[in-house]
Design a protein around this motif. Structure first.
Motif, mmCIF file in Angstrom:
data_model
loop_
_atom_site.group_PDB
_atom_site.id
_atom_site.type_symbol
_atom_site.label_atom_id
_atom_site.label_comp_id
_atom_site.label_asym_id
_atom_site.label_seq_id
_atom_site.Cartn_x
_atom_site.Cartn_y
_atom_site.Cartn_z
ATOM 1 N N GLY A 254 31.980 43.479 28.126
ATOM 2 C CA GLY A 254 30.640 43.501 28.688
ATOM 3 C C GLY A 254 30.213 42.206 29.341
ATOM 4 N N GLN A 255 31.037 41.164 29.218
ATOM 5 C CA GLN A 255 30.716 39.871 29.807
ATOM 6 C C GLN A 255 31.377 39.754 31.176
ATOM 7 N N ILE A 256 30.640 39.232 32.169
ATOM 8 C CA ILE A 256 31.175 39.088 33.522
ATOM 9 C C ILE A 256 31.661 37.653 33.730
ATOM 10 N N TYR A 257 32.933 37.534 34.143
ATOM 11 C CA TYR A 257 33.544 36.254 34.470
ATOM 12 C C TYR A 257 33.721 36.194 35.986
ATOM 13 N N LYS A 258 33.434 35.038 36.582
ATOM 14 C CA LYS A 258 33.461 34.919 38.038
ATOM 15 C C LYS A 258 34.480 33.869 38.483
ATOM 16 N N ALA A 259 35.099 34.138 39.643
ATOM 17 C CA ALA A 259 36.049 33.189 40.210
ATOM 18 C C ALA A 259 36.194 33.460 41.705
ATOM 19 N N THR A 260 37.068 32.708 42.352
ATOM 20 C CA THR A 260 37.331 32.876 43.774
ATOM 21 C C THR A 260 38.830 32.993 44.005
ATOM 22 N N LEU A 261 39.234 33.995 44.754
ATOM 23 C CA LEU A 261 40.619 34.141 45.169
ATOM 24 C C LEU A 261 40.781 33.435 46.509
ATOM 25 N N THR A 262 41.724 32.524 46.601
ATOM 26 C CA THR A 262 41.973 31.800 47.841
ATOM 27 C C THR A 262 43.154 32.426 48.569
ATOM 28 N N ILE A 263 42.940 32.847 49.805
ATOM 29 C CA ILE A 263 44.024 33.424 50.595
ATOM 30 C C ILE A 263 45.054 32.331 50.867
ATOM 31 N N PRO A 279 47.583 36.073 39.873
ATOM 32 C CA PRO A 279 47.458 36.105 38.415
ATOM 33 C C PRO A 279 46.073 35.593 38.023
ATOM 34 N N VAL A 280 45.397 36.316 37.165
ATOM 35 C CA VAL A 280 44.032 35.960 36.766
ATOM 36 C C VAL A 280 43.985 35.835 35.245
ATOM 37 N N THR A 281 43.765 34.618 34.762
ATOM 38 C CA THR A 281 43.709 34.375 33.318
ATOM 39 C C THR A 281 42.252 34.372 32.856
ATOM 40 N N VAL A 282 41.969 35.186 31.857
ATOM 41 C CA VAL A 282 40.609 35.286 31.334
ATOM 42 C C VAL A 282 40.600 34.795 29.892
ATOM 43 N N SER A 283 39.763 33.773 29.627
ATOM 44 C CA SER A 283 39.582 33.233 28.283
ATOM 45 C C SER A 283 38.120 33.346 27.896
ATOM 46 N N LYS A 284 37.848 33.128 26.632
ATOM 47 C CA LYS A 284 36.457 33.197 26.177
ATOM 48 C C LYS A 284 35.584 32.184 26.910
ATOM 49 N N THR A 285 36.188 31.069 27.288
ATOM 50 C CA THR A 285 35.399 30.011 27.909
ATOM 51 C C THR A 285 35.380 30.095 29.428
ATOM 52 N N GLY A 286 36.136 31.011 30.008
ATOM 53 C CA GLY A 286 36.133 31.115 31.455
ATOM 54 C C GLY A 286 37.356 31.828 31.986
ATOM 55 N N MET A 287 37.534 31.793 33.292
ATOM 56 C CA MET A 287 38.613 32.517 33.941
ATOM 57 C C MET A 287 39.243 31.627 35.000
ATOM 58 N N SER A 288 40.563 31.635 35.069
ATOM 59 C CA SER A 288 41.248 30.850 36.093
ATOM 60 C C SER A 288 42.122 31.753 36.937
ATOM 61 N N VAL A 289 42.249 31.412 38.212
ATOM 62 C CA VAL A 289 43.053 32.178 39.154
ATOM 63 C C VAL A 289 44.235 31.326 39.574
ATOM 64 N N GLY A 290 45.444 31.816 39.328
ATOM 65 C CA GLY A 290 46.640 31.060 39.670
ATOM 66 C C GLY A 290 47.023 31.229 41.123
ATOM 67 N N GLN A 291 48.212 30.731 41.477
ATOM 68 C CA GLN A 291 48.693 30.816 42.844
ATOM 69 C C GLN A 291 48.995 32.260 43.219
ATOM 70 N N ALA A 292 48.668 32.608 44.446
ATOM 71 C CA ALA A 292 48.909 33.963 44.946
ATOM 72 C C ALA A 292 50.309 34.064 45.522
ATOM 73 N N GLU A 293 50.786 35.292 45.611
ATOM 74 C CA GLU A 293 52.075 35.558 46.226
ATOM 75 C C GLU A 293 51.917 36.708 47.191
ATOM 76 N N ILE A 294 52.631 36.669 48.315
ATOM 77 C CA ILE A 294 52.648 37.813 49.223
ATOM 78 C C ILE A 294 53.936 38.569 48.959
ATOM 79 N N LYS A 295 53.817 39.802 48.537
ATOM 80 C CA LYS A 295 54.994 40.601 48.230
ATOM 81 C C LYS A 295 55.282 41.553 49.364
ATOM 82 N N ASP A 296 56.351 42.242 49.262
ATOM 83 C CA ASP A 296 56.783 43.149 50.310
ATOM 84 C C ASP A 296 56.195 44.527 50.053
#
Length: 309
Positions: A254-263, A279-296
């Protein structure tokens, strides 16, 4: 002249005729020859939903250029093994000409008239496994065939290619977090969800005047693997300029975590044919967005960011 002489003359005439026929070149078959179709999808034999061509899938085939063999938007249907005419076949009209073809998926309209635009929406209702193939626009062009070599090979450099963009998110359990039963939704913010696909050019783009919307995806039956990750089903979007960033909100317990995806690759826009994975990691204290990958659909890497509640 007696009957035996007549018989001998007749037999000799037949023999001469037979010899004459054996020495004449074979006459080319001037009968109709139908086009045969072989089709694959660039990079993979699968569509957006991870399935192969499905029985009853239909593609629309047209000829290009000024040839005697001219057809427009002829539907060919996949029967589980190959593509065959859904109704009338394409027939080569001249034994000497090389005929160039293009094709698109999914078929729309009627045989003989190719649409200039197929309108679509990428709202949440169309991101289900049942409906997603309807917005996974594909295009193939440049295949050449002839009466002597009738198979139209939409393969290799002429294979079908994806004309939309795709995003796949993998959620990672952070500290003090358990996804099953608690990870319920995510939202991608600031997107144009309405647009159109041109089956003559293979260009898909959002409607210029379309309003910016949020794409909310409900998650159910969430399970994690031994790495404590959950990969959501991909979403399909119109290629569009996002200014290099996409807002994301994830709902856990029920809790909303916010972040930004960088192209990634310092690009401003989502590009056709690319599958962007974050990859999006969600913890009790916040959320982190890792490096993106372009797949086929074609794989991109982006900078990680951290988000808080």
């Amino acid at each position: 002249m007696n009957k035996y002489s007549l018989s001998m003359i007749f037999a000799a005439s037949l023999a001469l005729a037979a010899c004459s026929n054996d020495n004449e070149p074979a006459t080319p078959d001037d009968g109709p020859v139908a086009a045969q179709v072989n089709a694959s999808i660039e990079g993979t034999m699968t569509r957006a939903s991870g399935t192969e061509w499905e029985t009853d899938d239909r593609i629309g085939i047209s000829t290009l250029g000024n040839t005697l063999t001219q057809y427009e938007n002829i539907p060919y249907r996949y029967d589980g093994t190959k593509f065959s005419p859904a109704d009338d076949a394409i027939y080569y009209q001249d034994a000497q000409e090389q005929v160039k073809f293009n094709a698109y998926y999914p078929f729309d309209g009627s045989a003989g008239i190719i649409p200039t635009s197929i309108e679509a929406t990428t709202s949440a209702d169309y991101q289900t496994a049942e409906k997603q193939s309807g917005i996974d626009f594909l295009f193939a062009n440049g295949a050449i065939a002839s009466k002597a070599n009738p198979t139209v090979n939409f393969t290799g450099d002429n294979a079908f290619r994806h004309c939309m963009s795709q995003i796949t998110l993998t959620f990672i359990e952070g500290s003090n977090m358990s996804f099953p039963g608690s990870l319920t939704a995510y939202t991608l913010k600031g997107l144009k969800l309405s647009g159109a696909f041109n089956p003559q050019t293979g260009i898909a783009q959002p409607t210029e005047t379309a309003s910016v919307e949020n794409l909310g995806i409900t998650l159910s039956d969430v399970t994690v693997n031994d790495k404590r990750t959950y990969t959501a089903s991909p979403v399909i979007l119109f290629p569009q300029d996002m200014g290099g960033k996409i807002g994301i909100e994830v709902t856990v317990e029920g809790q909303i975590y916010k972040a930004t995806l960088t192209i990634p690759e310092s690009k401003s826009a989502l590009e056709a044919g690319n599958n962007y994975t974050w990859p999006v990691t969600v913890s009790k204290t916040g959320m982190s967005v890792g490096q993106a990958e372009i797949k086929d659909w074609t794989p991109v890497q982006g900078d990680g960011t951290t988000a808080m509640m």
